[in-house]
Design an enzyme around this catalytic site. Structure first.
Site, PDB file in Angstrom:
ATOM      1  N   LYS A 124      38.245  45.972  43.958  1.00 13.34           N
ATOM      2  CA  LYS A 124      38.425  45.271  42.690  1.00 13.34           C
ATOM      3  C   LYS A 124      37.269  45.598  41.741  1.00 13.34           C
ATOM      4  O   LYS A 124      37.485  45.923  40.572  1.00 13.34           O
ATOM      5  CB  LYS A 124      38.497  43.760  42.935  1.00 13.34           C
ATOM      6  CG  LYS A 124      38.931  42.988  41.722  1.00 13.34           C
ATOM      7  CD  LYS A 124      38.761  41.508  41.900  1.00 13.34           C
ATOM      8  CE  LYS A 124      37.348  41.118  41.515  1.00 13.34           C
ATOM      9  NZ  LYS A 124      37.052  39.719  41.652  1.00 13.34           N
ATOM     10  N   ASP A 142      42.629  40.412  40.569  1.00 17.22           N
ATOM     11  CA  ASP A 142      41.906  39.244  41.066  1.00 17.22           C
ATOM     12  C   ASP A 142      42.913  38.109  41.253  1.00 17.22           C
ATOM     13  O   ASP A 142      44.123  38.299  41.109  1.00 17.22           O
ATOM     14  CB  ASP A 142      40.774  38.857  40.104  1.00 17.22           C
ATOM     15  CG  ASP A 142      41.310  38.260  38.815  1.00 17.22           C
ATOM     16  OD1 ASP A 142      42.535  38.332  38.578  1.00 17.22           O
ATOM     17  OD2 ASP A 142      40.516  37.703  38.049  1.00 17.22           O
TER      18      ASP A 142
END
Ligand code: SF4
Length: 214
Positions: A124, A142
């Site tokens: 991420k 997320d």
């Protein structure tokens, strides 16, 4: 799991996001690629506002890997101890600074693999850095984007990698670069976890979520 929306509906959704906010921006403060990597790594399980508060002082004294190394772990801790998991994060920030100095000449590499090889940098974080600094259309998923992708039908998926792939496969490429920020801001301020603000949502008529609020 929601059904995957079709091309024209997704196109209309992003046309509306674009009309409402043509240049969506991330909220993490940074002054260069290195400080962006550090800020994103520090933001795990912390709010952007909390990270910004801590990094203003930190980046004023250490905005390069060399200066961060010189500051050392205890010095980093002094600046970031208001952030959750700060001891571990300080350790990673110093370690990643050392790797950048020793293996990359003090620069930040720009491949997902090289970024993910840095301590404290996961998929991420790497995707956020690729997107925000190099303007590569990477999709960092997320908790907000995972929720919005699944609720709306823009990008349904059982895990974050499946949602990342669904965004890449289904969002029209002319909207891809900013898709990350549009989705994250939509999840943070409108399609919030407990009680989404469906009455005020600009894509309410297109969203597939069955439990819309009034
Ligand atoms: S209508 Fe409700 S559930 Fe659908 S995107 Fe908007 S806020 Fe989220």
């Amino acid at each position: 799991m929601a059904k995957q929306l079709d091309y024209h509906t997704i196109r209309e959704i992003f046309a509306r996001f674009h009309a409402a906010e043509p240049e969506p921006k991330g909220e993490l403060e940074h002054v260069n690629a290195f400080t962006l990597v550090v800020a994103v790594a520090l933001s795990a399980q912390a709010t952007d506002a909390g990270v910004n508060k801590a990094t203003r002082g930190l980046f004023a004294v250490a905005d390069t890997p060399e200066k961060m190394l010189a500051l050392g772990e205890e010095g980093v801790i002094e600046h970031i101890k208001t952030i959750g998991l700060y001891r571990n994060k300080a350790k990673n920030v110093v370690k990643l600074s050392r790797i950048l100095v020793e293996e990359h000449g003090g620069t930040v590499p720009c491949s997902r693999a090289a970024l993910q090889a840095l301590p404290g940098v996961g998929r991420k974080t790497a995707n956020v850095v690729l997107n925000m600094w190099w303007r590569y259309p990477a999709q960092a998923v997320d908790t907000h984007i995972f929720r919005v992708g699944n609720r709306t039908g823009i990008a349904p998926g059982r895990d974050v990698v499946a949602v990342e792939r669904a965004i890449e496969d289904n969002v029209p490429v002319d909207y891809m670069l900013h898709a990350h920020h549009w989705l994250i801001l939509h999840g943070r301020y409108t399609c919030i976890a407990r009680k989404p603000k469906c009455a005020a949502c600009l894509i309410r008529d297109l969203c597939t979520f069955e439990d819309k609020t009034e």
